[in-house]
Write an enzyme that holds these catalytic residues in place. Structure first.
Site, PDB file in Angstrom:
ATOM      1  N   ASP A 136       0.832  -1.208   0.000  1.00 21.15           N
ATOM      2  CA  ASP A 136       0.000   0.000   0.000  1.00 21.15           C
ATOM      3  C   ASP A 136       0.864   1.253   0.000  1.00 21.15           C
ATOM      4  O   ASP A 136       2.037   1.211   0.368  1.00 21.15           O
ATOM      5  CB  ASP A 136      -0.876   0.025   1.260  1.00 21.15           C
ATOM      6  CG  ASP A 136      -1.879  -1.104   1.286  1.00 21.15           C
ATOM      7  OD1 ASP A 136      -2.322  -1.536   0.204  1.00 21.15           O
ATOM      8  OD2 ASP A 136      -2.228  -1.558   2.393  1.00 21.15           O
ATOM      9  N   TYR A 192       6.198  -9.502   8.302  1.00 17.01           N
ATOM     10  CA  TYR A 192       5.926  -8.065   8.423  1.00 17.01           C
ATOM     11  C   TYR A 192       6.145  -7.630   9.860  1.00 17.01           C
ATOM     12  O   TYR A 192       5.938  -8.411  10.799  1.00 17.01           O
ATOM     13  CB  TYR A 192       4.470  -7.758   8.051  1.00 17.01           C
ATOM     14  CG  TYR A 192       4.200  -7.658   6.577  1.00 17.01           C
ATOM     15  CD1 TYR A 192       4.354  -6.451   5.904  1.00 17.01           C
ATOM     16  CD2 TYR A 192       3.777  -8.771   5.846  1.00 17.01           C
ATOM     17  CE1 TYR A 192       4.088  -6.354   4.540  1.00 17.01           C
ATOM     18  CE2 TYR A 192       3.517  -8.678   4.479  1.00 17.01           C
ATOM     19  CZ  TYR A 192       3.676  -7.461   3.836  1.00 17.01           C
ATOM     20  OH  TYR A 192       3.412  -7.364   2.493  1.00 17.01           O
TER      21      TYR A 192
END
Lengths: 244, 244
Positions: free
Chosen positions: B52, B110
Site C-alpha cells: 500500500d 511483516y
C-alpha cells in the site's frame, strides 16, 4: 513574569539550524510561530546552543519569559498541536527568573551516527553519514579517548564563530558499533563551532591513514585548525542530552 | 535470458506503493526507471507482493528477466547510483529461468511499529503509528498468538482484492516492546489485502475494549470483515523478510 524551560526534539533535515535567519526556515522561528498561536504574543526564546543546518536533536532546551498563565502541561499539548511533525515539545517546567538556557548549561552530549556500509539504508538518509570504508570501532574508541580533558580546542573550531574563550572541558568520548552503525558520543561543558563534526572528521582521517594515529593530543595542543581533519557532514549529528 | 532476483529496501513515505499506476509515483516504476538507465532497455520487473501507499520495506524482492550481461555486483552499484535516497538495492543473484518472485515465495514477515506515547517522536513521523493510550504488550502478545494457524482469513481482508483463495498459514505472531515502541511481528506463507493492518487494528480494538479479549479465533472463523477491527494506518507497516 514566568520563566519556562522547554525541552524539545527535532529532526533537523528541513531546517537551517536553530537560530532565526532571514530568508531561511529555522527551528527557533518555527517554534516561536507555534507558541505565538497559543499565547497570542510573540515571545523571544533563548536556545541552549546554535545548531548547523541539517543537525538533529533528540533533546534540545530553550527558555522563554512570558506573562502567559497557561499551565506547563497544557502548553506542551497546545504547542505540539501547532508544530509540524518534525519538531515535538517533550516537556515544560517553570524555572527561577535568572535561569538562562545557554549560560546555565553544565553539560551537553552529542552523538554522531555513521552508517558504515557500501549501500545506503533508506531509513538513515539525512540521518547518518554513509561511510563505505572499513572502520575499527575499538581502535577509534582508543583514539577518541585522547579528546578527554580541559584544553584550548581552537584546532577543532571553524572560523565563523565569535567566541573568545576557546577552552572546553571534554568529559567523555566514545566510539561504539551496533550492526553497521558506528556512533561517536561526546560530552563536554560546551562545544565550539563545528567542534563535534571536526572531531568526527579527524577520527575518520585517522582511520583512513590521512592523519597518523595517536596524534589527537598534538593536534589539540597545536591550536591549529589545519592540523585537524575535515568537517564531517551535519546530517549525522544529534544533540542528545542537555544538563543544567 | 538471465533471471535476476533483486533484494531492495525502501522508505515508502513518498510512494503510492509498489505497483505501477497511472498518475502516481510508485516504487516499481522508480526502480524500473533506474534499471533502464543502466541496461538501456525497459524491462518489466515482478515484485514479491503489492504494498500500500506509505508502507515501508526493510527487505523486498523482485525478479527481472534480461538479456543484459552486466555482472550482478556491478548492477547493484550502478542501479543504486541511479536510485533516489529512499530506495536501495541490497543484493542481486542469478536464479533459474522458472523462478518467480511472487509465486515462489515461501514465507514473508511483516513488522508493525507503534509509538506508544502521547508525544510524537520526530524521527518516527510517517514511520510508526502514534498511539497515545496504554498498551500492555504481554496481554497483546497472548492475544496475537490466536492468529497462528492455517485459516480462511477473509475476516482480515478488505474489499478491493481479486484473490480467490483466502486461506493463509500464519506461522508466528508476536507483540513486544522496546522503550515506547511496541512492535507486532507476523510471518505467514502469504497475506491478504490489508491483512496485517487489520490484525493490528483488531489488537488495538481489543486493547481499548471495543472488541472483547480472546475473540480472535471467533473473528477468523466468522469470515466476516465487520467482526474484525479497524485497518491500522499504512505508515507503521514494514515488509521485513521474504523467504524462498
Amino acid at each position: 513574569m514566568r520563566n519556562l524551560l522547554f525541552t524539545i526534539s527535532f529532526c533537523g533535515t528541513a531546517y537551517h539550524g536553530w537560530q532565526v535567519q532571514n530568508n531561511a526556515v529555522t527551528v527557533q522561528q518555527t517554534v516561536q510561530d507555534a507558541i505565538e498561536k497559543i499565547i497570542r504574543k510573540r515571545e523571544n526564546i533563548v536556545g541552549c546552543s546554535r545548531t548547523d543546518a541539517g543537525v538533529h536533536a533528540n533533546m534540545y532546551c530553550f527558555n522563554m519569559k512570558t506573562e502567559s498563565l497557561i499551565p506547563c502541561e497544557k502548553l506542551v499539548t497546545a504547542i505540539n498541536a501547532m508544530l509540524p511533525d518534525d519538531i515535538s515539545v517533550l516537556d515544560c517546567v517553570e524555572k527561577e527568573e535568572s535561569f538562562h538556557a545557554r549560560y546555565d548549561c553544565k553539560r551537553k552530549e552529542y552523538k554522531y551516527l555513521i552508517l558504515n556500509s557500501k549501500i545506503n539504508n533508506p531509513f538513515l538518509t539525512d540521518r547518518a553519514l554513509l561511510y563505505p570504508y572499513p572502520l575499527d570501532e575499538s581502535f577509534l574508541d582508543e583514539q577518541a579517548k585522547q579528546f578527554i580533558g580541559r584544553y584550548d580546542y581552537s584546532a577543532f573550531c571553524n572560523s565563523g564563530s565569535s567566541v573568545e574563550d576557546t577552552v572546553r572541558n571534554v568529559f567523555s568520548a566514545d566510539v561504539g558499533r551496533e550492526g553497521d552503525t558506528v556512533t561517536f558520543t561526546v560530552s563536554a561543558d560546551g562545544f565550539l563551532y563545528n567542534m563535534v563534526r571536526i572531531m568526527v572528521g579527524t577520527l575518520l582521517d585517522i582511520s583512513s591513514g590521512k592523519i597518523p594515529e595517536n596524534t589527537i593530543k598534538d593536534i589539540i595542543l597545536s591550536k591549529n585548525r589545519d592540523m585537524a581533519g575535515c568537517t564531517a557532514p551535519a546530517c549525522g549529528l544529534y544533540l542528545n542530552k542537555v544538563e543544567y
